[in-house]
Scaffold this active site. Structure first.
Site, mmCIF file in Angstrom:
data_model
loop_
_atom_site.group_PDB
_atom_site.id
_atom_site.type_symbol
_atom_site.label_atom_id
_atom_site.label_comp_id
_atom_site.label_asym_id
_atom_site.label_seq_id
_atom_site.Cartn_x
_atom_site.Cartn_y
_atom_site.Cartn_z
ATOM 1 N N CYS A 81 0.845 -1.181 0.084
ATOM 2 C CA CYS A 81 -0.209 0.025 0.098
ATOM 3 C C CYS A 81 0.998 1.254 -0.026
ATOM 4 O O CYS A 81 2.069 1.114 -0.507
ATOM 5 C CB CYS A 81 -0.968 -0.044 1.058
ATOM 6 S SG CYS A 81 -0.108 0.006 2.829
ATOM 7 N N ARG A 82 0.304 2.446 0.601
ATOM 8 C CA ARG A 82 1.241 3.346 0.519
ATOM 9 C C ARG A 82 2.432 3.306 1.484
ATOM 10 O O ARG A 82 3.479 3.723 1.267
ATOM 11 C CB ARG A 82 0.528 4.752 0.852
ATOM 12 C CG ARG A 82 1.355 5.949 0.667
ATOM 13 C CD ARG A 82 0.462 7.463 1.095
ATOM 14 N NE ARG A 82 0.105 7.287 2.377
ATOM 15 C CZ ARG A 82 1.014 7.908 3.315
ATOM 16 N NH1 ARG A 82 2.186 8.476 2.827
ATOM 17 N NH2 ARG A 82 0.660 8.060 4.700
#
Length: 98
Positions: free
Chosen positions: A63-64
């Site tokens: 993810c980020r």
């Protein structure tokens, strides 16, 4: 739960090893770029799309920043999937993007 950094993921990919990457970020986040071989399944879509995944494969979840991917890893592990969390997420990725 297995973990790796984005730099370790990049090293594995550079060896030519086949890596199954799932990017769980939102649509607007992936619009800025994704790891070339990754497939995009938003975190919220994981429960309904689990049937697309093969329990015989290992999936690297990104993810980020590593928080959402950790939650997804815990969820998939609880359902019998082999997963590895990228602990620093796309913030740690300095490789190619598509």
């Amino acid at each position: 739960m297995k973990e790796m950094t984005a730099a370790q993921l990049k090293q594995i990919m550079q060896t030519g090893e086949r890596v199954h990457i799932i990017d769980v970020r939102e649509d607007e986040e992936v619009a800025f770029g994704m790891i070339p071989s990754a497939i995009h399944i938003k975190m919220g879509d994981i429960p309904e799309r689990m049937s697309e995944l093969d329990k015989q494969k290992t999936y690297v979840i990104i993810c980020r920043s590593g928080v959402r991917s950790e939650h997804v890893c815990r969820y998939l592990e609880a359902h019998g999937y082999d997963v590895c969390n990228v602990i620093d997420g796309m913030l740690g990725w300095n490789g190619e993007l598509v």
